[in-house]
Scaffold this motif. Structure first.
Motif, short mmCIF file in Angstrom:
data_model
loop_
_atom_site.label_atom_id
_atom_site.label_comp_id
_atom_site.label_asym_id
_atom_site.label_seq_id
_atom_site.Cartn_x
_atom_site.Cartn_y
_atom_site.Cartn_z
N PRO A 1 -9.47 36.36 39.80
CA PRO A 1 -8.77 37.07 40.97
C PRO A 1 -9.68 36.78 42.41
O PRO A 1 -10.68 36.25 42.48
CB PRO A 1 -9.10 38.32 40.58
CG PRO A 1 -10.36 38.53 39.88
CD PRO A 1 -10.45 37.14 39.13
N PRO A 2 -8.60 37.10 43.44
CA PRO A 2 -9.02 36.57 44.72
C PRO A 2 -10.11 37.52 45.07
O PRO A 2 -9.98 38.69 44.69
CB PRO A 2 -7.70 36.62 45.47
CG PRO A 2 -6.94 37.48 44.78
CD PRO A 2 -6.98 37.17 43.36
N PRO A 3 -11.16 37.05 46.09
CA PRO A 3 -12.05 38.08 46.56
C PRO A 3 -11.39 39.26 47.76
O PRO A 3 -10.26 39.13 47.98
CB PRO A 3 -12.91 37.34 47.28
CG PRO A 3 -12.30 35.91 47.78
CD PRO A 3 -11.07 35.72 46.72
N PRO A 4 -11.79 40.19 47.47
CA PRO A 4 -11.28 41.58 48.22
C PRO A 4 -11.37 41.39 49.45
O PRO A 4 -12.16 40.68 50.29
CB PRO A 4 -11.94 42.79 47.97
CG PRO A 4 -13.19 42.18 47.09
CD PRO A 4 -13.01 40.97 46.64
#
Length: 72
Positions: A69-72
């Motif tokens: 998943p993409p980083p926050p």
């Protein structure tokens, strides 16, 4: 008898530490000559002909964004 041999061979290979993907392929390739009615040449031809279908790589490529998943 065929299914029992296939699963026994699969679990033996996994117990010996072989990765699941390789154990699945090797157990099926070792079971086919003994219990199958087709030759290994026809199996290789079938695998080669169906490798260009787009349904084969679709599930791994759809699960790849979930794994990273993409980083926050």
């Amino acid at each position: 008898m065929t299914i029992a041999c296939l699963f026994v061979l699969l679990f033996v290979l996994m117990f010996l530490g072989m990765p699941i993907a390789i154990a699945l392929g090797l157990s099926s390739l070792l079971t086919l000559p003994f219990f199958g009615h087709d030759s290994l040449a026809s199996l290789a031809l079938t695998l080669f002909e169906t490798a260009d279908h787009f349904t084969l790589p679709a599930p791994p490529f759809s699960l790849l964004p979930v794994a990273f998943p993409p980083p926050p």
